[in-house]
Design a protein around this motif. Structure first.
Motif, PDB file in Angstrom:
ATOM      1  N   GLY A 181       0.558  -0.946  -0.122  1.00 37.34           N
ATOM      2  CA  GLY A 181       0.196   0.511  -0.446  1.00 37.34           C
ATOM      3  C   GLY A 181       0.851   1.287  -0.481  1.00 37.34           C
TER       4      GLY A 181
ATOM      5  N   GLY B 172      -4.507  -2.751  -3.326  1.00 34.27           N
ATOM      6  CA  GLY B 172      -3.422  -2.722  -1.726  1.00 34.27           C
ATOM      7  C   GLY B 172      -3.983  -1.974  -0.767  1.00 34.27           C
ATOM      8  N   LEU B 173      -4.878  -0.657  -1.372  1.00 32.66           N
ATOM      9  CA  LEU B 173      -4.880   0.502  -0.591  1.00 32.66           C
ATOM     10  C   LEU B 173      -6.122  -0.367   0.434  1.00 32.66           C
ATOM     11  CD1 LEU B 173      -4.110   3.546  -1.764  1.00 32.66           C
ATOM     12  CD2 LEU B 173      -3.068   1.890  -0.806  1.00 32.66           C
ATOM     13  N   ALA B 174      -5.923   0.343   2.366  1.00 33.97           N
ATOM     14  CA  ALA B 174      -6.869   0.078   2.927  1.00 33.97           C
ATOM     15  C   ALA B 174      -8.065   1.117   2.635  1.00 33.97           C
ATOM     16  CB  ALA B 174      -6.786   0.661   4.466  1.00 33.97           C
ATOM     17  N   PRO B 175      -9.339   0.265   2.639  1.00 35.12           N
ATOM     18  CA  PRO B 175     -10.355   0.994   2.783  1.00 35.12           C
ATOM     19  C   PRO B 175     -10.001   3.034   3.377  1.00 35.12           C
ATOM     20  CG  PRO B 175     -10.777  -0.717   3.432  1.00 35.12           C
ATOM     21  CD  PRO B 175      -9.526  -0.551   3.794  1.00 35.12           C
ATOM     22  N   VAL B 176      -9.085   2.925   4.014  1.00 28.10           N
ATOM     23  CA  VAL B 176      -9.774   4.344   4.966  1.00 28.10           C
ATOM     24  C   VAL B 176      -8.827   5.172   3.681  1.00 28.10           C
ATOM     25  CG1 VAL B 176     -10.352   3.957   7.307  1.00 28.10           C
ATOM     26  CG2 VAL B 176      -7.839   3.559   6.808  1.00 28.10           C
TER      27      VAL B 176
END
Ligand SMILES: Nc1ncnc2c1ncn2[C@@H]1O[C@H](COP(=O)(O)OP(=O)(O)OP(=O)(O)O)[C@@H](O)[C@H]1O
Ligand SMILES: Nc1ncnc2c1ncn2[C@@H]1O[C@H](COP(=O)(O)OP(=O)(O)OP(=O)(O)O)[C@@H](O)[C@H]1O
Ligand SMILES: [Mg+2]
Ligand SMILES: [Mg+2]
Lengths: 251, 251, 402, 343, 413
Positions: free
Chosen positions: A155, A181-185
């Motif tokens: 991320g 690959g990024l966190a939802p936030v």
């Protein structure tokens, strides 16, 4: 669907140019394999366009063609950015002309630290956001500035790739699956940023598998299938069109 | 006692504490999801399980045996296969050849490949490879040079390579990132089906909550190198801290 | 056939035919004609073609499959030669024990050198192998003279023991290398209407061994082992996480390829019982690298073609001197003759290096896959004439629709 | 003691030659990742720049001297250099005497031009090709360059002396309190050492204090992405090549008085310079320089009689032995960077 | 016998280094061969054929057959040299092979010719082994050898530098170097010199500084460079660079000696050879009739004087042709017999004997010195003394030449 933009010398460019970014009859090949098969589309200034389609539809190929990378080879067609013939340029010229690509595999440069990766983007003009501003947007990168770029988490690398594009003063931002690959936030955060820079006039093409998310953000959507455009219209139209959603987007 | 027991694992990178006091127990025949913000240490944890990294302290037991100090290929031979965050395949080989190598590794062990018998003659293994390709809907690409596939296809191929080994523990690092929605759904179905058909345990890292909540039996949330909570999917969804720090709007 | 696929069988049969008919193929010009200069069908050169072919095939097993570029392979060739000559000196002039020992010796050295060098990859590996070979070369030249006879090279002499044979023949000369009495250097010349063809015992022994070596190489290429070697080249990391330990396999192929080199060295000594240290010099190692790349690394037949190409230039072009040129162009008016010869002069005879260097550049620039690619292009061009062909048809479907 | 100091001095000097050659090579090989087998040829051409300048300065017209006979008994034709006509005999002789230092100026533009032409015309097409192809094409090029030189200058070494003032040697021993003649050191080698230090320092400064080094490093790792960031990496690679060629050439010019140049001197140094670069570690300039000095000094020590009598033939293999030991104990040479030509 | 000439012509094989460090020397040898063939076929001015004591050659080729030749490249490597010689024998039907400019190659090719059954007339090879432990019945050497160099040089050195000298040897670490060093050491010690040290240097060495630096401090006052070719050029250049020749040791001028000189190498070392002693097989400034005739016809054809390598190759070709003529046959055994014990004169070195026991020629040896004021680029050496043949002769079983066995002549197939 599209008419060829008229860029003849005498014409008043501002009037005749139908769009900020025009792709006209573009054919792209990887060696002998024929991938993008004659596509036409226009993107207007300040627009966010979502480029959607299944795996292998040719989205990445399209973006790479516009960014004038060595592969694929564009064998026919024209690409105009703000009255400049991109199709006659090499990739670094296209970049100086105002194009920025966030590639799908991020392409963090091995052997360089996070900061060096960003500095590299600011060697050739035009220079965009300052490093401080970028670190403000992605504090994680600020913390890791001395770390080698490729050892970042997946991320974090994605953030670096986006930051690197913004470090240059670009007119058109091409994003190849930026949320991967990024966190939802963080995705929320980036979406906000995209909205923000759109307000400042940035033109964006967004390739994304999460079609719903992309369509919420985009003004317009283009759907590709096996190298041809099967839909070009507003984002709302896609969301309404059950058949289209089921056939090409599985949503 | 779970099939995988991680006890008090610590890992530092220079000044950065990537993992601190991680404890994790994965029960046999369940799907255990690990989620958490970018850079939380999820991939690092997986790396410690497959021998890519050696934890500074702590122990990792698989099926009652320690994996620490073993080479990656020995760990694989114990029955652990891993899908990486960025696709790792044999780019110079065809899809079918990519499938055959894990099959040979499973049948002949780490050291005993034939040097004189033709690959063509291995009808049984070939049919197993083909069946697996059929399952991931890639049979038509069997003779393709795997480097020239789109990214989503590479991911599916890598997963097929791991699945065809019929591992006892399958580690998946964002298996559906960049996969088209339709294929993501397919993958979920496939993993579910395999879980039902075989004795298989899975540990999965994912940022796509749809995938996580469709598959997981247990979820561990990792943040800044330490497990924040471990609970059932329902409870995690409602957990306020998790919502705030990680899930954002997705919840 | 022979446990090979259809395509491989064809290639194999072609190799057999080429090898067995080489005396005809390599002597296309009548002996008396001025072009006879280009004939390569004399025993020594034919032997060199196939021996270096074996060397290159073995090298290609390592380099073509795994991508490990050894820059010291000539050391194994040299060791094989020394082993063989010692066998001739001590045991007998029969080539079988010599060839076997040369393979064993080269194999043993390959185990040691490979074990150490394979701890590193890429350029670091190349330099390690180079260092070992250069050490062998330098020592063979000087300190090891009791074993290698230094610069002069190890030769057989009249007073060697040869416990299973005789030190000298009845008429006081050194005995000849042989296969159970069949003398290696024996050859028959058959004259057919202006052409003459040489059939040499030594050549046919080498050719048969080369065919066997080629066959083994094909089998290795197509085996799981061969496939996993290609996987090593492609992505070692993935291989480790797939449960295979690359190290013993790379060592195995390193040793196999070292034994091929040893075999080539043993054959060289069997054809001409002398072993000199230059065989181990880095330039000799570089030569096999060049042969392989020139022919087409990773292809089955490429290395053999590359070996033939370089040896041809070395032996044929270097012998074209000005008087030969005058012979060819005697039909031209004097001024023109001298002009043409002045143009050609720098490229032949003592200028053969220049031509070879230019050929290297031309081949690699225009035929990225080596000589094999040249062949493929020609055959593709020929096939393009036939529209019903499958390959062409499937390609057509990729063309733009309009 | 004195023997050791002597060999350290010797080693440093030999090392400076190795370091200088390796420096040029590592710019292309260690940094750009191109296996340049033509590097030795560039070094050789540098040395021949000195020879050529010497020839140009001694361009002569012939004067028949009836009083002397040549070997066939005809009147002897004596060559009189034009510079003697123009500047008078004494000044002319001085100019000719200083041919080697003058060749430094002459060689820089020549070598840069050769490097640039070579890169633009040939190497450019090979960045993306396998290393094996690079080996083949640069080896071919090296042969061609050598043969061209051989065609014009023959195969024999050509004496190219240093200016008269640098003849003879300097007595270091006296300086350090030893007897005279114990530690002596030729003047020209001192000059070479200083010159090497200057060039090495210059190249380091150029790469350290500009972004040039970083950009090239990045470009080697991933040309495509660097292009996407608006950087014309091709041009920088060309400059790098020109620079490397100039460094190689200068090393050659200054080396000419030490060993008479011949057409294959490049090949003699080629393997050694690859060893030095790799032992130093791929991608590291300081590594290459350090390795040059380390190997130079060790080689000098190995040639000492005291050591040779214990280990006969050690001087034959010392460089390779040390290379093996270093590469086995340090995976990427002395200071190598990860991922540079490790596959 | 092998390659019996059947048509109207006979083919000779000239195998010389055309690439590599000795290419220029090889080119000069080739010129001499071409000249010899021209003379044998009746072209040109006949050169040394006119001064040769044997008068069998008449310009009609050999035994009435026109002489043709093929050339090849030895690359100064035994392997390549043998390959090239084999191709001449197998493909072109050569009955005699000549040429070469190093002992390793000469020994290798000599062995090959023995096996194949053709005559080998060695070119430039100076190692004792060629006609010592590696001698062969089919091989013949006209060139002198290391022992003869030493025997000729020692008295001159004694005369110039005195009896009380300490010598330091640098020796190329391969067979020729060793035999050269051994010979010189024996000869100089015999007249009272002391040998302080003998250091072997790697063949591939290009910079000899670390070997030369300790010389002054060793107490030696003479440096003997047992080097040839590039080695010699570099070691001599380095030694002069270190200023050795300007130094005084033990109250005497420090001196350098190069036992084997060649004009081409002297040219490579440039100014550095001035005043340095060495030996050579032949020199163009010799004033006997044979030498004058040869220099005249070579110089007229090529514009510069011949080297000693050219001389020996030319002579070898004539000697072979003459032997065939006298034997009346190309059969190697008969030719060999005609050469064995042959006494001749008029080929530049005074009365000469081809000794039957080892196929070595015995003749006068030249001691030369680098010239202080050369008049042209070829005028680099001056002849100091012509050492008479008697002084350089040795018994066939001399220990430095022992161990070999001529074997019996091989006429081949
Ligand atoms: N380097 C290459 N060489 C040959 N074919 C390629 C190459 N890269 C991609 N292709 C082919 O081009 C087609 C389009 O690929 P592209 O990467 O543009 O798809 P995509 O729409 O971006 O898919 P994804 O969502 O999986 O990233 C695919 O069929 C792929 O196999
Ligand atoms: N080799 C390394 N050297 C230094 N720091 C590292 C190294 N590898 C990982 N890190 C750091 O450790 C932290 C954890 O990384 P990891 O890859 O485990 O994160 P992750 O949880 O998988 O994140 P993501 O979801 O973004 O992939 C990150 O901050 C990363 O920058
Ligand atoms: Mg894509
Ligand atoms: Mg991760």
């Amino acid at each position: 669907m599209n008419v060829r933009p008229d860029f003849s010398k005498n014409a008043n460019m501002a009037e005749t140019a139908p769009a900020f970014l025009s792709v006209w009859d573009m054919h792209s090949y990887y060696g002998e394999s024929y991938i993008v098969q004659g596509i036409n589309f226009n993107v207007h200034e300040g627009e966010i366009v979502a480029l959607l389609g299944r795996n292998g539809a040719g989205k990445t190929t399209t973006l790479r063609s516009i960014a004038r990378l060595n592969s694929p080879q564009v064998q026919r067609g024209e690409i105009w950015l703000d009255h400049k013939p991109l199709h006659r340029m090499s990739s670094y010229e296209a970049a100086t002309a105002g194009l920025g690509l966030v590639p799908e595999d991020r392409r963090i440069i091995p052997g360089l630290t996070v900061e060096e990766n960003l500095q590299l983007a600011q060697i050739a003009p035009p220079i965009g956001w300052s490093l401080e501003r970028l670190y403000e947007l992605f504090p994680r990168l600020g913390e890791r500035r001395k770390q080698e770029g490729v050892t970042l988490s997946g991320g974090e690398q994605q953030m670096l790739a986006i930051a690197r594009a913004l470090a240059r003063d670009i007119k058109v931002l091409l994003l190849d699956e930026p949320y991967e690959g990024l966190a939802p936030v963080i995705v929320d955060e980036i979406e906000k940023t995209l909205r923000h820079i759109k307000e400042q006039g940035m033109t964006t093409i967004l390739v994304e598998q999460n079609a719903v998310r992309a369509l919420q953000l985009a003004d317009r959507a283009i759907i590709l299938d096996t190298g041809s455009i099967v839909f070009d219209g507003t984002a709302a139209e896609v969301l309404q069109n059950e058949e289209l959603r089921a056939e090409y987007l599985a949503i | 006692m779970g099939i995988l027991e991680v006890k008090d694992v610590n890992k530092r990178f220079g000044g950065l504490k990537a993992l601190s006091e991680v404890n994790l127990s994965v029960t046999e025949n369940t799907v255990h999801a690990i989620i958490g913000p970018n850079g939380a240490g999820k991939s690092t944890l997986l790396n410690c399980l497959v021998g890519k990294l050696i934890p500074d302290t702590g122990s990792v037991m698989f099926d009652g045996q320690s994996v620490l100090g073993r080479k990656p290929f020995e760990i694989n031979q114990m029955g652990i296969s891993r899908v990486f965050q960025t696709p790792e395949i044999f780019g110079d080989l065809t899809v079918m050849e990519n499938m055959m190598i894990p099959l040979f590794a499973r049948r002949d062990g780490a050291y005993r490949l034939h040097a004189f018998r033709s690959v063509e003659s291995e009808a049984e293994l070939r049919s197993r490879a083909e069946a697996m390709l059929e399952d991931v809907k890639m049979l038509d690409k069997r003779n393709m040079h795997s480097a020239s596939m789109s990214r989503g296809d590479k991911r599916r191929l890598e997963m097929a390579m791991c699945l065809v080994q019929e591992p006892r523990l399958l580690l998946l690092d964002e298996p559906t990132a960049g996969m088209a929605r339709a294929d993501t759904n397919n993958t979920i179905d496939l993993l579910k089906e395999i879980k039902e058909k075989r004795d298989i345990t899975m540990a999965i890292i994912e940022h796509d909550m749809h995938v996580v909540f469709s598959l997981a039996d247990r979820i561990t949330v990792l943040a800044q190198g330490t497990p924040l909570v471990e609970d059932s999917p329902e409870n995690i969804k409602g957990h306020p801290k998790v919502r705030e720090a990680y899930l954002g709007e997705a919840a | 056939m022979f446990g090979l696929g259809k395509k491989d069988t064809t290639v194999f049969v072609v190799v057999i035919i080429l090898a067995l008919c080489a005396p005809f193929i390599l002597n296309p010009f009548p002996t008396g004609s001025s072009l006879a200069q280009f004939n390569a069908g004399y025993p020594d050169l034919m032997q060199r073609f196939v021996i270096f072919g074996i060397f290159a095939i073995g090298f290609n097993l390592l380099f073509g499959l795994t991508g490990y570029l050894s820059f010291g392979h000539a050391a194994f060739l040299g060791m094989g030669s020394y082993a063989a000559v010692w066998m001739f000196k001590l045991l007998s002039m029969n080539v079988i024990p010599a060839i076997l020992l040369s393979m064993v010796v080269a194999g043993l050295f390959a185990v040691v050198i490979g074990y150490v060098s394979l701890r590193r990859s890429g350029i670091y590996f190349s330099i390690l192998t180079l260092a070992f070979a250069q050490m062998s070369y330098n020592l063979a030249y000087s300190v090891l003279t009791p074993i290698t006879n230094g610069e002069t090279g190890l030769q057989i002499t009249l007073d060697d023991p040869r416990i299973l044979g005789s030190s000298a023949t009845a008429d006081g000369s050194i005995p000849v290398t042989n296969l159970f009495g069949l003398e290696m250097r024996h050859f028959t010349t058959v004259d057919v209407a202006g052409w003459s063809f040489n059939f040499s015992v030594g050549y046919y022994l080498c050719a048969v061994i080369m065919i066997l070596a080629f066959y083994v190489a094909v089998r290795i290429f197509r085996s799981p082992f061969g496939m996993m070697l290609r996987a090593i080249k492609s992505n070692q990391q993935r291989l480790y996480y797939t449960g295979l330990n690359a190290r013993p396999y790379t060592l195995a192929v390193f040793v196999i390829s070292g034994m091929y080199a040893g075999l080539a060295g043993g054959l060289m000594a069997s054809m001409d019982p002398l072993a000199g240290p230059e065989r181990m010099q880095w330039t000799a190692s570089g030569e096999v690298v060049l042969m392989t790349i020139l022919g087409g690394a990773g292809t089955l037949i490429g290395p053999v073609l590359g070996a033939g190409f370089i040896k041809y230039f070395e032996n044929i072009f270097s012998k074209i001197n000005d008087s030969v040129l005058h012979g060819w162009f005697a039909f031209l008016p004097d001024g023109l003759e001298n002009f043409v010869i002045a143009i050609l002069h720098p490229f032949v005879g003592k200028g053969w290096h220049l031509t070879l260097g230019l050929m290297f550049m031309l081949v690699v620039i225009f035929l990225p896959g080596g000589l094999v690619e040249g062949g493929q292009r020609i055959s593709r061009a020929l096939r393009r004439d036939k529209p019903e062909d499958n390959g062409a048809a499937s390609k057509a479907s990729h063309e733009p629709a309009e | 003691m004195d023997a050791i100091i002597l060999q350290i001095l010797n080693g440093l000097d030999k090392g400076s030659a190795y370091a200088l050659i390796a420096l040029g090579l590592t710019l292309i090989f260690g940094t750009l990742g191109v296996v340049n087998f033509a590097h030795g040829a560039l070094f050789m051409i540098g040395a021949f720049c000195a020879v050529t300048l010497n020839r140009i300065l001694t361009l002569s017209h012939q004067v028949v001297d009836e009083s002397r006979k040549d070997f066939l008994g005809n009147p002897l034709k004596v060559d009189v250099p034009y510079v003697n006509d123009w500047f008078g005999e004494a000044a002319g002789a001085t100019i000719i005497d200083w041919a080697v230092p003058l060749a430094i100026l002459f060689s820089i533009p020549v070598m840069i031009a050769i490097g640039v032409i070579m890169e633009r015309g040939l190497i450019k097409h090979f960045y993306r090709r396998p290393h094996a192809d690079q080996i083949l094409v640069t080896f071919g090029l090296a042969i061609v360059l050598q043969e061209i030189i051989k065609y014009f200058y023959g195969a024999n070494p050509i004496p190219t002396p240093a200016p008269d003032v640098f003849r003879g040697s300097f007595d270091f021993g006296v300086l350090l309190g030893f007897d005279p003649n114990v530690i002596i050191y030729p003047y020209w080698r001192l000059v070479y050492f200083a010159f090497a230090a200057l060039i090495i320092g210059g190249v380091f400064a150029f790469l350290q204090f500009t972004t040039f080094g970083m950009v090239v490093r990045a470009g080697m790792a991933d040309r495509e992405t660097v292009g996407l960031l608006g950087i014309n990496i091709d041009r920088r690679f060309t400059i790098m090549f020109g620079l490397a060629a100039a460094v190689a050439g200068l090393a050659g010019v200054m080396y000419a008085p030490i060993n008479s140049p011949n057409y294959h001197m490049g090949m003699d140094f080629l393997v050694l310079s690859f060893v030095v670069v790799v032992v130093g570690g791929m991608g590291s300039l300081p590594g290459a320089v350090l390795a040059g000095f380390v190997l130079g000094v060790l080689e000098s020590f190995a040639s000492m009689n005291e050591i040779k009598s214990i280990l006969p033939g050690i001087d034959q293999i010392i460089i390779y032995l040390v290379a093996i030991i270093i590469l086995l104990t340090r995976p990427r040479g002395l200071m190598g960077r990860k991922g540079v030509m490790e596959d | 016998f092998t390659n019996e000439p059947t048509g109207g012509s006979v083919t000779l094989g000239f195998n010389v280094p055309q690439t590599g460090p000795y290419a220029d020397e090889g080119a000069d040898e080739l010129r001499a061969f071409e000249l010899a063939v021209e003379h044998l076929n009746g072209g040109g001015d006949g050169g040394m054929m006119n001064t040769f004591s044997s008068k069998t050659l008449d310009g009609t080729g050999i035994l009435g057959k026109k002489v043709e030749y093929v050339t090849g490249d030895t690359q100064t490597k035994s392997d390549a040299a043998r390959a090239s010689a084999k191709s001449m024998i197998e493909k072109d039907g050569a009955v005699m092979i000549s040429g070469g400019s190093s002992s390793g190659v000469a020994v290798a090719v000599q062995g090959l010719c023995q096996e194949a059954g053709v005559i080998f007339m060695a070119g430039l090879t100076h190692s004792n082994d060629t006609t010592g432990k590696d001698k062969k019945a089919n091989g013949f050497r006209h060139f002198f050898n290391a022992y003869m160099s030493a025997a000729a040089l020692a008295p001159v050195l004694e005369k110039m530098y005195g009896k009380d000298r300490k010598a330091y040897h640098l020796t190329a670490d391969y067979t020729w170097g060793w035999t050269q060093q051994e010979s010189i050491q024996a000869a100089t010690e015999a007249m009272g010199w002391e040998t302080v040290n003998n250091v072997l240097t790697p063949l591939a060495q290009t910079d000899f500084s670390s070997y030369i630096a300790p010389v002054l401090n060793s107490g030696a006052d003479v440096l003997v460079l047992n080097h040839y070719g590039g080695n010699m050029v570099n070691s001599l250049t380095n030694a002069v660079q270190f200023g050795l020749r300007d130094k005084q040791v033990n109250g005497k001028n420090f001196e350098i000696v190069v036992p084997l000189y060649s004009r081409l190498m002297a040219r490579g070392a440039g100014e550095n050879v001035k005043g340095i002693f060495g030996s050579t097989n032949w020199h163009w400034s010799l004033q006997d009739e044979g030498s004058k005739a040869f220099v005249q016809s070579f110089g007229t054809k090529y514009g510069f004087p011949p080297s000693q390598a050219a001389h020996t190759c030319y002579v070898q070709t004539l000697l072979y042709a003459d032997a065939v003529q006298r034997a009346g046959s190309f059969n190697p055994c008969e030719v060999g017999a005609a050469l064995e014990g042959f006494e001749f004169d008029g080929l530049g070195n005074g009365p000469t004997l081809y000794r039957a026991d080892d196929h070595q020629c015995f003749k006068d040896v030249l001691v030369v010195r680098g010239k202080e004021n050369p008049e042209s680029e070829f005028d680099l050496l001056e002849v100091v003394e012509v050492t008479p043949r008697a002084q350089v002769e040795y018994a066939p079983d001399h220990p430095m030449f022992a161990g070999g066995n001529l074997g019996s002549c091989n006429p081949g197939a």
